[in-house]
Design a protein around this motif. Sequence first.
Motif, PDB file in Angstrom:
ATOM      1  N   LEU A 188      -3.530 -11.040   3.181  1.00 40.59           N
ATOM      2  CA  LEU A 188      -3.506  -9.552   4.113  1.00 40.59           C
ATOM      3  C   LEU A 188      -1.943  -9.574   4.243  1.00 40.59           C
ATOM      4  CD1 LEU A 188      -6.849  -9.664   6.281  1.00 40.59           C
ATOM      5  CD2 LEU A 188      -6.211  -8.512   4.654  1.00 40.59           C
ATOM      6  N   LEU A 189      -1.472 -10.309   5.102  1.00 37.38           N
ATOM      7  CA  LEU A 189       0.160 -10.072   4.961  1.00 37.38           C
ATOM      8  C   LEU A 189       0.996 -10.025   3.625  1.00 37.38           C
ATOM      9  CD1 LEU A 189       1.320 -13.254   7.362  1.00 37.38           C
ATOM     10  CD2 LEU A 189       1.102 -10.872   7.301  1.00 37.38           C
ATOM     11  N   SER A 190       0.351 -11.390   2.307  1.00 40.42           N
ATOM     12  CA  SER A 190       0.668 -11.102   1.469  1.00 40.42           C
ATOM     13  C   SER A 190       1.662  -9.859   0.645  1.00 40.42           C
ATOM     14  CB  SER A 190       0.927 -11.870   0.323  1.00 40.42           C
ATOM     15  OG  SER A 190      -0.792 -11.928  -0.160  1.00 40.42           O
ATOM     16  N   ARG A 191      -0.495  -8.582   0.575  1.00 41.50           N
ATOM     17  CA  ARG A 191      -0.164  -7.564   0.793  1.00 41.50           C
ATOM     18  C   ARG A 191       0.127  -6.227   0.804  1.00 41.50           C
ATOM     19  NH1 ARG A 191      -6.739  -8.419  -2.369  1.00 41.50           N
ATOM     20  NH2 ARG A 191      -5.884  -9.598  -3.678  1.00 41.50           N
ATOM     21  N   THR A 192       0.149  -6.510   2.806  1.00 40.83           N
ATOM     22  CA  THR A 192       0.638  -5.646   3.358  1.00 40.83           C
ATOM     23  C   THR A 192       1.120  -5.111   4.096  1.00 40.83           C
ATOM     24  OG1 THR A 192      -1.078  -6.908   5.151  1.00 40.83           O
ATOM     25  CG2 THR A 192      -2.044  -5.191   3.404  1.00 40.83           C
ATOM     26  N   LEU A 193       2.564  -6.697   3.963  1.00 41.84           N
ATOM     27  CA  LEU A 193       3.604  -6.898   4.820  1.00 41.84           C
ATOM     28  C   LEU A 193       4.827  -6.842   3.942  1.00 41.84           C
ATOM     29  CD1 LEU A 193       4.365  -7.070   8.203  1.00 41.84           C
ATOM     30  CD2 LEU A 193       4.536  -9.255   7.838  1.00 41.84           C
ATOM     31  N   HIS A 194       5.467  -5.977   3.586  1.00 42.35           N
ATOM     32  CA  HIS A 194       6.588  -5.801   3.434  1.00 42.35           C
ATOM     33  C   HIS A 194       7.992  -5.350   3.994  1.00 42.35           C
ATOM     34  CE1 HIS A 194       3.877  -6.330  -0.252  1.00 42.35           C
ATOM     35  NE2 HIS A 194       3.048  -4.869  -0.238  1.00 42.35           N
ATOM     36  N   LEU A 195       9.008  -5.840   4.090  1.00 47.76           N
ATOM     37  CA  LEU A 195      10.102  -5.463   5.215  1.00 47.76           C
ATOM     38  C   LEU A 195      11.040  -5.546   4.439  1.00 47.76           C
ATOM     39  CD1 LEU A 195       9.109  -7.576   8.482  1.00 47.76           C
ATOM     40  CD2 LEU A 195       8.368  -4.943   7.501  1.00 47.76           C
ATOM     41  N   VAL A 196      12.004  -5.396   4.917  1.00 47.99           N
ATOM     42  CA  VAL A 196      13.477  -4.432   3.693  1.00 47.99           C
ATOM     43  C   VAL A 196      14.189  -5.620   4.953  1.00 47.99           C
ATOM     44  CG1 VAL A 196      15.601  -4.001   3.139  1.00 47.99           C
ATOM     45  CG2 VAL A 196      13.359  -2.877   2.675  1.00 47.99           C
ATOM     46  N   SER A 197      14.304  -6.754   4.055  1.00 49.63           N
ATOM     47  CA  SER A 197      15.215  -8.101   5.024  1.00 49.63           C
ATOM     48  C   SER A 197      16.731  -8.478   3.978  1.00 49.63           C
ATOM     49  CB  SER A 197      14.510  -9.855   4.905  1.00 49.63           C
ATOM     50  OG  SER A 197      13.146  -9.257   5.613  1.00 49.63           O
ATOM     51  N   GLU A 198      17.484  -7.981   5.849  1.00 50.22           N
ATOM     52  CA  GLU A 198      18.657  -8.680   5.383  1.00 50.22           C
ATOM     53  C   GLU A 198      19.454  -9.677   5.986  1.00 50.22           C
ATOM     54  OE1 GLU A 198      20.941  -4.905   6.155  1.00 50.22           O
ATOM     55  OE2 GLU A 198      20.404  -4.063   5.416  1.00 50.22           O
ATOM     56  N   ARG A 199      20.136 -11.372   5.145  1.00 46.86           N
ATOM     57  CA  ARG A 199      19.333 -12.452   5.946  1.00 46.86           C
ATOM     58  C   ARG A 199      20.974 -12.384   6.166  1.00 46.86           C
ATOM     59  NH1 ARG A 199      18.854 -18.567   3.466  1.00 46.86           N
ATOM     60  NH2 ARG A 199      20.491 -19.594   5.044  1.00 46.86           N
ATOM     61  N   VAL A 209       2.048   1.991   8.767  1.00 49.52           N
ATOM     62  CA  VAL A 209       1.658   0.184  10.063  1.00 49.52           C
ATOM     63  C   VAL A 209       0.900   0.315   9.860  1.00 49.52           C
ATOM     64  CG1 VAL A 209       2.324   0.536  12.684  1.00 49.52           C
ATOM     65  CG2 VAL A 209       3.575   1.623  11.458  1.00 49.52           C
ATOM     66  N   VAL A 210      -1.022   0.358  10.153  1.00 50.29           N
ATOM     67  CA  VAL A 210      -1.893   0.053  10.177  1.00 50.29           C
ATOM     68  C   VAL A 210      -2.240  -0.576   8.755  1.00 50.29           C
ATOM     69  CG1 VAL A 210      -4.495   0.936   9.602  1.00 50.29           C
ATOM     70  CG2 VAL A 210      -2.693   2.604  10.966  1.00 50.29           C
ATOM     71  N   ARG A 211      -1.593  -1.076   7.843  1.00 56.10           N
ATOM     72  CA  ARG A 211      -2.538  -1.270   6.507  1.00 56.10           C
ATOM     73  C   ARG A 211      -1.742  -2.788   7.446  1.00 56.10           C
ATOM     74  NH1 ARG A 211      -0.485   0.239   0.734  1.00 56.10           N
ATOM     75  NH2 ARG A 211      -2.128  -1.898   0.637  1.00 56.10           N
ATOM     76  N   ALA A 212      -0.017  -2.921   8.015  1.00 53.16           N
ATOM     77  CA  ALA A 212       0.568  -4.221   7.475  1.00 53.16           C
ATOM     78  C   ALA A 212      -0.267  -4.702   8.994  1.00 53.16           C
ATOM     79  CB  ALA A 212       2.086  -3.929   8.139  1.00 53.16           C
ATOM     80  N   LEU A 213      -0.791  -3.684   9.652  1.00 45.19           N
ATOM     81  CA  LEU A 213      -1.350  -4.795  11.191  1.00 45.19           C
ATOM     82  C   LEU A 213      -2.635  -5.257  11.652  1.00 45.19           C
ATOM     83  CD1 LEU A 213      -0.841  -3.974  13.773  1.00 45.19           C
ATOM     84  CD2 LEU A 213      -2.523  -2.038  14.449  1.00 45.19           C
ATOM     85  N   SER A 214      -3.396  -4.616   9.586  1.00 44.81           N
ATOM     86  CA  SER A 214      -4.320  -5.393   9.909  1.00 44.81           C
ATOM     87  C   SER A 214      -4.155  -7.234   9.777  1.00 44.81           C
ATOM     88  CB  SER A 214      -5.084  -5.191   8.911  1.00 44.81           C
ATOM     89  OG  SER A 214      -4.174  -5.329   7.130  1.00 44.81           O
ATOM     90  N   GLY A 215      -2.889  -7.187   8.762  1.00 44.44           N
ATOM     91  CA  GLY A 215      -2.964  -8.552   8.403  1.00 44.44           C
ATOM     92  C   GLY A 215      -2.132  -9.355   9.631  1.00 44.44           C
ATOM     93  N   LEU A 216      -1.716  -8.636  10.410  1.00 45.41           N
ATOM     94  CA  LEU A 216      -0.718  -9.086  11.038  1.00 45.41           C
ATOM     95  C   LEU A 216      -1.923  -9.701  12.524  1.00 45.41           C
ATOM     96  CD1 LEU A 216       2.744  -6.354  11.895  1.00 45.41           C
ATOM     97  CD2 LEU A 216       2.481  -8.976  11.213  1.00 45.41           C
ATOM     98  N   LEU A 217      -2.487  -8.423  12.424  1.00 42.34           N
ATOM     99  CA  LEU A 217      -3.882  -8.703  13.895  1.00 42.34           C
ATOM    100  C   LEU A 217      -4.235 -10.153  13.351  1.00 42.34           C
ATOM    101  CD1 LEU A 217      -5.328  -5.522  14.465  1.00 42.34           C
ATOM    102  CD2 LEU A 217      -3.725  -6.383  16.248  1.00 42.34           C
ATOM    103  N   MET A 218      -4.572  -9.815  11.876  1.00 39.25           N
ATOM    104  CA  MET A 218      -6.056 -12.004  11.773  1.00 39.25           C
ATOM    105  C   MET A 218      -4.728 -12.728  12.085  1.00 39.25           C
ATOM    106  SD  MET A 218      -8.446 -12.766  10.600  1.00 39.25           S
ATOM    107  CE  MET A 218      -8.995 -11.559   9.554  1.00 39.25           C
ATOM    108  N   VAL A 219      -3.014 -12.628  12.129  1.00 34.98           N
ATOM    109  CA  VAL A 219      -2.682 -13.833  12.493  1.00 34.98           C
ATOM    110  C   VAL A 219      -2.663 -14.371  13.502  1.00 34.98           C
ATOM    111  CG1 VAL A 219       0.194 -14.415  12.389  1.00 34.98           C
ATOM    112  CG2 VAL A 219      -0.126 -13.220   9.986  1.00 34.98           C
ATOM    113  N   LEU A 220      -2.240 -13.314  14.586  1.00 37.83           N
ATOM    114  CA  LEU A 220      -3.178 -13.577  16.094  1.00 37.83           C
ATOM    115  C   LEU A 220      -3.638 -13.528  16.861  1.00 37.83           C
ATOM    116  CD1 LEU A 220      -1.214 -12.929  19.011  1.00 37.83           C
ATOM    117  CD2 LEU A 220      -2.610 -10.029  18.966  1.00 37.83           C
TER     118      LEU A 220
END
Length: 533
Positions: free
Chosen positions: A194-205, A20-31
Motif C-alpha cells: 500500500l505504501l509503495s503505491r500511495t505514499l509519494h513524498l517529495v524529499s530533500e535530504r 490524503v485519503v489514498r495515502a492514509l490507507s497505507g499509513l493506517l495499515m502501518v499503524l
Amino acid sequence: MSADTAVPTGGTAPMDRRQVVRALSGLLMVLFVAMISTTIVAVALPQIIGSLNGTQAQYTWVVTALLLTSTASTPVWGKLADLFDKKLLIQIALVIFTVSSLACGFAQTTEQLIAFRAAQGLGMGALQVLVQVVIGVMTTPRERGRYHGYIGVMMAVATVSGPLLGGLLTDVSWLGWRWCFFSAVPFTVVALVLLSRTLHLVSERREDARVDYAGATLIAAGVSTLLLWVTFVGNTFPWLSWQTAAMTGGGVLTLVAAVWVESRVREPVIPLHIVTRRNSALAILASLAVGVGMFGGVVFLGQYFQVGRGHSPTEAGLLTTPMMLGVMVFSTLAGHLASRTGKVKALVVTGSVILTGGFLWLSTIDHATSLLEISAAMVLTGMGIGLSLQNLVLVVQNSVPLRELGAASGAITFFRSLGGTIGVSVLGAVLAAHVNAEIARGYAAAGVAPTGEQSSNLNLEALPGTALAVVRTAYADVTGTIFLVAAAVAVVGVLATLLLRPITLRDTIDLPAGEKPGRPAERTAGAVAPGAR
C-alpha cells in the motif's frame, strides 16, 4: 528548505483530500501493524508464560521489553524523519518489525522471547511516530484533528481486534500462541504494498544532516536503568539497598548527562526548546497518564479476566472490548470537534477528568465484581483516552515549524510511550508484590504449604484445586490496587491539562511568517493562510 520537508504538492500547501485519503490507507495499515503487536499478546500472555515456564516478573517484561525499546528509539526515529526520506524510513521499520516478529514466534525460552520483543519494539517505535510525521506534512493542524481521530479509531480497532485474534489463535490447538507473532507478517506485507503505491513524498535530504547518537544512547541507557530498577525492586532486592542507590543514581546521572548533551549538539534528538515550552511540557505530562491507561489497562485487565476470573483468552479479549469501543467512538468524535472548532483544551481537560474517574472505578474491582460494572468502568476509561490521546499530540505539533515536526512528534510519542512503559513496569511490580503477600495469606488460611515458585508461577494447570482457588482470588482482588495507583497518576494529568494555554489550531502546514514557535498569534476560526486549501 534545509530540512526534509517532504511536501507532496510543492511549497507548503497541503495535499488535496483525495491524495490524503489514498495515502492514509497505507499509513493506517502501518499503524495497525504497530499497535496490534502489543495487544495481540495481551490475553495470550498467561498461556505464553505458562508454556515457557516463566514467572510474574517475566510476564511483565514480555510487554516492557517491547515498550522500552520502542520508547527509547521513538525520538531518534522522529529526528531522522526531519533529516531523511520518510517513506524509506517507514519501509526500513517494517522490515525490522517483520523479522523480529518471526523471531518471537520461534522463541523457545522466555529470555529469547523478551530479547526478540525488544527488537520488535525498534520497529514499533518507528512506525508509531513516522505515521504521525507523514500525516503532519500532508495536512494542516486544523485538518489534522480529523485525521488524528482516524488514527485513534485505528488504534482502538487494533486494540479491540488484537486480544480477540490473540485469544482465538491461542485457543485453537493446531495454531497456538506462536501465531500471535506470525500473524503480523501478512499485515506488514500488505502495508508495504500500500505504501509503495500511495505514499509519494517529495524529499530533500539535508547534506549536513547529523544524528545525535550520543544523546540517543544516553537517553536509552538512563531510561532503561530506571525501568530495570522499578521491575526488580521489592522482589530481587529491597527498596533501601545498594542496588537501589546504584541503579537510581546511575539512571538519574545518565539522564542529566543526556540533557547536557542535548543542550549543546546542533541536531538534538529531543530539542529542549520544544519540550520546555509551557504547552508542550504540560501536554507531555498529561500524555504520561494516557500512556499508563492505554498500555496498563489492556495488559492487566486481560490478566485479571484470565488468571483472576478463570476466563479463556478469547473470552478475555471480548471482555476488554468495552474500553476499546470507548476509545474508538470518542477518538473519532474528538477529532471531528477539533477540526470543526480548532479548539482542543476543553477536549483534553474533559478526557483527563473522565480517565481519572474510570481508573477510580476500576480500583474497586475484586473477584466478585459483576462483569456489567467492570464493563461500564472500562467504557469510562476508554472515553477518557479517546478524548485526550491524539489531541495532546496536536497541542505540541501546532506550536512548531515544519522543520521540527518530526522531533516534536517524536518527543510527545516518546513521553507517552514512556508513561506506558513505566506504567506497565510499576503496576506490574505493585501487582507482583501484593499478589505474593495475598497468596501467602490465602495458603495459610487454607492450610496449604506452597512449594517452589508456586506463588509466582503462572502455569495454573499445574496447581491443585485449593491452591488454584487461592491464586485466582489473590490476582482478582489485587488488580484494583494497581488502578488506584493509575488514578493517582491521572490526577497529575488533569492538573496539567487545566494549566494548558488555550490555542486555536492553525490552518497552515508551516508556521505563518513572523509567528514565533510556541507563541501562536490570534487567529479567527476560519482564517486560512495563503497556499492552504
